[in-house]
Write a protein that holds these residues in place. Structure first.
Motif, PDB file in Angstrom:
ATOM      1  N   ARG A   1     -13.322  -0.679  -6.190  1.00  0.00           N
ATOM      2  CA  ARG A   1     -12.894  -2.042  -6.516  1.00  0.00           C
ATOM      3  C   ARG A   1     -12.271  -2.121  -7.911  1.00  0.00           C
ATOM      4  N   LYS A   2     -12.737  -1.315  -8.820  1.00  0.00           N
ATOM      5  CA  LYS A   2     -12.213  -1.379 -10.189  1.00  0.00           C
ATOM      6  C   LYS A   2     -10.772  -0.874 -10.266  1.00  0.00           C
ATOM      7  N   ASP A   3     -10.344  -0.100  -9.266  1.00  0.00           N
ATOM      8  CA  ASP A   3      -8.971   0.418  -9.251  1.00  0.00           C
ATOM      9  C   ASP A   3      -8.018  -0.477  -8.462  1.00  0.00           C
ATOM     10  N   TYR A   4      -8.568  -1.547  -7.867  1.00  0.00           N
ATOM     11  CA  TYR A   4      -7.734  -2.404  -7.016  1.00  0.00           C
ATOM     12  C   TYR A   4      -6.783  -3.240  -7.881  1.00  0.00           C
TER      13      TYR A   4
ATOM     14  N   LEU B   1      -5.081  -6.241  -9.130  1.00  0.00           N
ATOM     15  CA  LEU B   1      -5.220  -7.700  -9.026  1.00  0.00           C
ATOM     16  C   LEU B   1      -4.035  -8.430  -9.654  1.00  0.00           C
ATOM     17  N   THR B   2      -3.455  -7.854 -10.694  1.00  0.00           N
ATOM     18  CA  THR B   2      -2.378  -8.540 -11.422  1.00  0.00           C
ATOM     19  C   THR B   2      -1.003  -7.936 -11.169  1.00  0.00           C
ATOM     20  N   THR B   3      -0.963  -6.790 -10.499  1.00  0.00           N
ATOM     21  CA  THR B   3       0.326  -6.154 -10.199  1.00  0.00           C
ATOM     22  C   THR B   3       0.485  -5.987  -8.693  1.00  0.00           C
TER      23      THR B   3
ATOM     24  N   ALA C   1     -12.716  -8.689   2.359  1.00  0.00           N
ATOM     25  CA  ALA C   1     -13.126  -9.546   3.474  1.00  0.00           C
ATOM     26  C   ALA C   1     -11.944  -9.897   4.363  1.00  0.00           C
ATOM     27  N   ARG C   2     -10.753  -9.750   3.841  1.00  0.00           N
ATOM     28  CA  ARG C   2      -9.535 -10.018   4.610  1.00  0.00           C
ATOM     29  C   ARG C   2      -8.439  -9.108   4.077  1.00  0.00           C
ATOM     30  N   MET C   3      -7.407  -8.978   4.866  1.00  0.00           N
ATOM     31  CA  MET C   3      -6.285  -8.132   4.458  1.00  0.00           C
ATOM     32  C   MET C   3      -5.470  -8.834   3.377  1.00  0.00           C
ATOM     33  N   ASP C   4      -5.137  -8.115   2.323  1.00  0.00           N
ATOM     34  CA  ASP C   4      -4.327  -8.645   1.233  1.00  0.00           C
ATOM     35  C   ASP C   4      -2.907  -8.897   1.742  1.00  0.00           C
TER      36      ASP C   4
END
Length: 422
Positions: free
Chosen positions: A146-149, A151-153, A170-173
């Motif tokens: 999760r820390k490598d996901y 979020l801002t890019t 919980a859902r597809m991005d």
């Protein structure tokens, strides 16, 4: 005007000196823009071509006005073209370019070659490029924390393989749906409950891995999307699926299907339509029997271990014959027998759905609501080269539903069955 692609600049004079070109292109940015010639006698602007690569970010400039000997555009629809310059004597070979961008770029070069007014040409600044502009596009990304996901890019649009696992999604991005070049998507080991229908817009997607999520249904919309023509590998193992829609069998490019460790009570009724399917695993589900269409499959490997298969009862049929036969039954059989086209624009939707689920007797004649149903054993070696044992007793047989359109067909089956078991 700019174009990103792979470029190889071939010096046509090298063979004269017994030398050869490298024969390999580099990622580059091509720009068409103004070059100001400042001198005591001249302070004019000319249009030039600038080619920048990772090794030469400042780039190399080429004059364009009346300096293009020939355009080679036979393979422009494949993103390829060659521009032959007079001075210096080089061929600029372009490949792996976006087709529309390439066509527009070539049009700009033609205008520059003819000496058209500068104001009529779409020009760029002839400036050195950034490293990110000429780096090879990122094709693969693996995220397992999760820390490598990001979020801002955004995800790089050039991705062909994306793995996002152990991120508790919980859902597809929805940002993933913009990755038009994506061929393999691995969303295993997350908490996804439902897939968006728009995942079917990923026209190049050939592998979809959804192992160990919380899926309870598989969308009908996905079965009717562009995945019909692209999806070859589908892993739905370790989810909470109880059934797959009838339309699932529209995914006719499937080669490898994994359904292990779900709660499946039945396989798709028309599974025999998956003519390219070669590897099927549906171990540790709750299947009581296989659909009649299962015997049409031609597999290399099948695994049905650990299912709650019923015992076959060929001498205890379920009889649902309608005598006399109803008009609906006769019309349905005739529609299938004579291959009459039908659809919601011709027939009511519920009748179309009935026809899609029509059963087939062993004599190959159709039957809708008038039939005899019986469960018999099928030796899985009849449909697969390699068979994983069905149970701990070493069995390779599984119960399969069979339908008969009349008492005559059922009687003929009984005679053959009794002869085999004497």
């Amino acid at each position: 005007m700019k174009l990103q692609c792979e470029v190889e600049v071939i010096n046509r004079m090298l063979p004269t000196f017994g030398m050869r070109n490298r024969g390999r292109g580099n990622r580059a940015v091509l720009s068409v823009g103004k070059h100001h010639e400042r001198s005591i006698k001249n302070n004019s602007a000319t249009v030039q071509l600038l080619i920048c690569t990772l090794k030469d970010k400042a780039g190399c400039k080429y004059k364009l006005k009346e300096n293009i000997e020939q355009f080679f555009t036979k393979f422009v629809e494949e993103g390829k073209a060659t521009i032959r310059l007079k001075e210096p004597a080089v061929d600029v070979c372009l490949s792996k370019a976006d087709v529309n961008n390439l066509k527009n770029f070539l049009s700009t070069l033609r205008l520059a070659h003819r000496g058209s007014e500068i104001d009529t040409i779409s020009l760029s600044n002839l400036a050195p490029v950034k490293t990110t502009e000429v780096e090879k596009p990122k094709a693969k990304m693996v995220i397992t924390s999760r820390k490598d996901y990001p979020l801002t890019t955004n995800f790089p649009y050039s991705l062909e393989f994306l793995q996002v696992s152990y991120c508790k999604l919980a859902r597809m991005d929805m940002r993933m749906l913009c990755l038009r070049k994506l061929r393999k998507l691995d969303l295993s080991n997350n908490h996804i409950r439902k897939l968006p229908a728009t995942i079917g817009d990923l026209a190049c997607l050939s592998e979809l891995i959804l192992h160990n999520n919380h899926l309870e249904t598989f969308s009908v919309a996905l079965c009717s999307s562009t995945l019909q023509k692209s999806l070859q590998f589908l892993d739905l193992s370790h989810n909470r699926l109880r059934a797959l829609p009838v339309q699932f069998c529209k995914l006719q490019e499937l080669i490898h299907l994994k359904l292990d460790d779900n709660e499946l009570l039945r396989l798709p009724y028309r599974i025999g339509q998956l003519t390219k399917l070669r590897f099927l695993s549906a171990a540790r589900n709750k299947l009581p029997y296989l659909p009649c269409d299962f015997q049409k499959l031609c597999l290399e490997n099948v695994d049905l271990f650990g299912n709650l298969f019923d015992q076959p009862h060929p001498l205890a049929p379920t009889i649902q014959l309608q005598i006399p036969m109803t008009l609906l039954e006769m019309a349905a059989r005739a529609t299938v027998n004579y291959r009459i086209a039908y659809g919601p624009h011709i027939l009511p939707t519920h009748l179309c759905q009935d026809l899609d689920l029509i059963k087939t007797c062993l004599c190959r004649r159709p039957c809708l609501n008038s039939f005899i149903q019986v469960v018999v054993n099928l030796n899985l070696h009849q449909v697969s080269h390699t068979v994983v044992l069905v149970d701990n007793m070493g069995g390779t047989e599984a119960p399969i539903l069979c339908y008969f359109c009349s008492l005559t067909c059922y009687s003929e089956f009984l005679d053959k069955y009794q002869q085999r078991n004497r």
